[in-house]
Design a protein around this motif. Structure first.
Motif, mmCIF file in Angstrom:
data_model
loop_
_atom_site.group_PDB
_atom_site.id
_atom_site.type_symbol
_atom_site.label_atom_id
_atom_site.label_comp_id
_atom_site.label_asym_id
_atom_site.label_seq_id
_atom_site.Cartn_x
_atom_site.Cartn_y
_atom_site.Cartn_z
ATOM 1 N N THR A 21 57.874 22.960 55.546
ATOM 2 C CA THR A 21 57.228 22.337 54.346
ATOM 3 C C THR A 21 56.180 23.091 53.671
ATOM 4 O O THR A 21 55.046 22.441 53.354
ATOM 5 N N ALA A 22 56.414 24.239 53.655
ATOM 6 C CA ALA A 22 55.211 25.056 52.751
ATOM 7 C C ALA A 22 55.394 24.720 51.267
ATOM 8 O O ALA A 22 56.279 24.388 50.589
ATOM 9 N N LEU A 23 54.349 24.140 50.819
ATOM 10 C CA LEU A 23 53.975 23.691 49.422
ATOM 11 C C LEU A 23 53.357 24.653 48.551
ATOM 12 O O LEU A 23 52.595 25.678 48.867
ATOM 13 N N ALA A 24 53.542 24.685 47.228
ATOM 14 C CA ALA A 24 52.948 25.734 46.306
ATOM 15 C C ALA A 24 51.428 25.539 46.219
ATOM 16 O O ALA A 24 50.744 26.524 46.198
ATOM 17 N N ALA A 25 50.859 24.270 46.648
ATOM 18 C CA ALA A 25 49.466 24.264 46.634
ATOM 19 C C ALA A 25 49.110 24.943 47.852
ATOM 20 O O ALA A 25 47.606 25.237 47.994
ATOM 21 N N GLU A 26 49.934 25.436 48.861
ATOM 22 C CA GLU A 26 49.428 26.036 50.253
ATOM 23 C C GLU A 26 49.843 27.803 50.169
ATOM 24 O O GLU A 26 49.344 28.262 50.949
ATOM 25 N N LEU A 27 50.427 27.937 48.677
ATOM 26 C CA LEU A 27 50.925 29.304 48.798
ATOM 27 C C LEU A 27 49.658 30.116 48.233
ATOM 28 O O LEU A 27 49.214 29.867 46.827
ATOM 29 N N ASP A 28 49.030 30.954 49.126
ATOM 30 C CA ASP A 28 48.013 31.548 48.649
ATOM 31 C C ASP A 28 48.000 32.970 49.391
ATOM 32 O O ASP A 28 48.868 33.241 50.153
ATOM 33 N N ILE A 29 47.047 33.998 48.787
ATOM 34 C CA ILE A 29 47.039 35.197 49.497
ATOM 35 C C ILE A 29 45.712 35.314 49.704
ATOM 36 O O ILE A 29 44.633 35.240 48.810
ATOM 37 N N ASN A 30 45.126 35.480 50.969
ATOM 38 C CA ASN A 30 43.821 35.587 51.477
ATOM 39 C C ASN A 30 43.060 34.566 51.044
ATOM 40 O O ASN A 30 41.828 34.413 50.823
ATOM 41 N N ILE A 32 43.207 32.651 48.494
ATOM 42 C CA ILE A 32 43.427 32.264 46.963
ATOM 43 C C ILE A 32 44.813 31.678 46.314
ATOM 44 O O ILE A 32 45.526 32.612 46.490
ATOM 45 N N ALA A 33 44.684 30.648 46.101
ATOM 46 C CA ALA A 33 45.964 30.016 45.919
ATOM 47 C C ALA A 33 46.480 29.696 44.377
ATOM 48 O O ALA A 33 45.395 30.048 43.471
ATOM 49 N N LEU A 34 47.683 29.496 44.266
ATOM 50 C CA LEU A 34 48.078 29.387 42.739
ATOM 51 C C LEU A 34 47.463 28.201 42.017
ATOM 52 O O LEU A 34 47.085 27.182 42.795
ATOM 53 N N GLY A 35 46.876 28.346 40.803
ATOM 54 C CA GLY A 35 46.196 27.280 40.267
ATOM 55 C C GLY A 35 44.834 27.469 40.099
ATOM 56 O O GLY A 35 43.843 26.734 39.629
ATOM 57 N N THR A 36 44.338 28.537 40.884
ATOM 58 C CA THR A 36 42.636 28.801 41.270
ATOM 59 C C THR A 36 42.334 29.168 39.814
ATOM 60 O O THR A 36 42.752 29.960 39.049
ATOM 61 N N SER A 37 41.001 28.951 39.531
ATOM 62 C CA SER A 37 40.280 29.369 38.444
ATOM 63 C C SER A 37 39.552 30.708 38.840
ATOM 64 O O SER A 37 39.290 31.179 39.991
ATOM 65 N N ALA A 38 39.263 31.671 37.750
ATOM 66 C CA ALA A 38 38.500 32.617 37.821
ATOM 67 C C ALA A 38 37.105 32.687 38.497
ATOM 68 O O ALA A 38 36.760 33.214 39.483
ATOM 69 N N ASP A 39 36.632 31.415 38.053
ATOM 70 C CA ASP A 39 35.070 31.293 38.847
ATOM 71 C C ASP A 39 35.340 30.808 40.356
ATOM 72 O O ASP A 39 34.395 31.271 40.980
ATOM 73 N N GLN A 40 36.326 30.276 40.809
ATOM 74 C CA GLN A 40 36.782 29.815 42.134
ATOM 75 C C GLN A 40 36.975 31.172 42.821
ATOM 76 O O GLN A 40 36.366 31.522 43.986
ATOM 77 N N ILE A 41 37.720 31.981 42.194
ATOM 78 C CA ILE A 41 38.007 33.372 42.822
ATOM 79 C C ILE A 41 36.722 34.270 43.265
ATOM 80 O O ILE A 41 36.523 34.822 44.146
ATOM 81 N N ILE A 42 35.980 34.252 42.079
ATOM 82 C CA ILE A 42 34.830 34.986 42.254
ATOM 83 C C ILE A 42 33.902 34.580 43.192
ATOM 84 O O ILE A 42 33.223 35.371 43.919
ATOM 85 N N ALA A 43 33.626 33.225 43.054
ATOM 86 C CA ALA A 43 32.842 32.724 44.154
ATOM 87 C C ALA A 43 33.426 32.860 45.627
ATOM 88 O O ALA A 43 32.564 33.365 46.504
#
Length: 251
Positions: A21-30, A32-43
């Motif tokens: 039951t993999a969900l898009a909200a859990e699809l991430d690379i390292n 960093i998930a889909l829908g993440t903001s740039a500020d969240q990624i930088i932090a």
């Protein structure tokens, strides 16, 4: 040494979600998930790699509004030149009207020579994270796989062959007209797509990992929302300028 290898496997592993039951909200690379903001990624990146480099590019409307269109990070372990780890990530974002959110990401990781995991264990971690792949293949020195999700809460669909849904040389620069048009044509074919390859040698040890992830299901709608928002901002600025602009020059 073992800690770094375990960190990689943990980053590839879903802690509590069922494989089926993999969900898009859990699809991430390292992480960093889909829908993440740039500020969240930088932090997150600054916390994980405080000594590394990053660059995020902003686009701008004629009336002055800005948003993050794309970004990249680069990490080279310069403290260990004879036993160096390398990591490079790329990101692409939608515009202001759709929330300026991450819709595509890629990662290239070259393992520290003294801390190389087994290629099979890296692939197993990917299957643990995303579920059984849509398509996969092996060579004497590497393993590749892809996952195609037709909706946010679906299992990966089975494919007869991999799809060219995420280009290598044409990774998106942001949600522009070209990307939106391409996504509209391939949304049903590609859906939410994850590409994975781990390369190593014939002894079974991995040298490098590459992953790419892109959500094409919603880009056409996001692009329309971005354009609608841009028109409203420009029209509002035009109305303000009509009363505050300087008078016409003497002709």
């Amino acid at each position: 040494m073992r800690a770094a290898i375990l960190h990689l496997v943990t980053a590839l592993t879903l802690s509590a979600a069922s494989v089926s039951t993999a969900l898009a909200a859990e699809l991430d690379i390292n992480g960093i998930a889909l829908g993440t903001s740039a500020d969240q990624i930088i932090a997150r990146f600054q916390e994980a790699r405080p000594e590394a480099q990053y660059e995020f590019v902003r686009w701008k409307l004629p009336e002055g509004s800005e948003w993050v269109a794309n970004g990249r990070t680069l990490y080279n372990d310069l403290a260990n030149p004879d036993d160096m780890e390398h990591e490079r990530m790329q990101f692409a974002f939608t515009g202001l009207g759709s929330g300026n959110k991450l819709f595509a990401a890629s990662r290239e990781l070259k393992f520290r020579p003294s801390q190389r995991p087994m290629t099979e264990s890296v692939y197993a971690a990917a299957v643990q994270k995303f579920g059984e792949p849509s398509v996969t293949g092996k060579s004497a020195t590497g393993i590749w796989a892809a996952w195609k999700f037709g909706s946010a809460d679906a299992k990966a669909e089975k494919l007869e062959s991999p799809l060219g849904c995420i280009g290598i040389s044409d990774f998106p620069v942001g949600l522009d007209e070209f990307t939106a048009k391409k996504a509209k044509q391939s949304a049903s074919m590609c859906g939410i797509y994850v590409d994975f390859v781990v390369r190593g040698d014939q002894t079974g040890l991995a040298n490098e990992l590459e992953m790419k992830m892109m959500d094409q299901l919603h880009l056409a709608q996001d692009f329309d929302a971005d354009n609608s928002d841009a028109r409203k901002r420009i029209d509002a600025a035009k109305s303000r300028n009509a009363t505050t602009a300087a008078p016409a020059p003497k002709l």
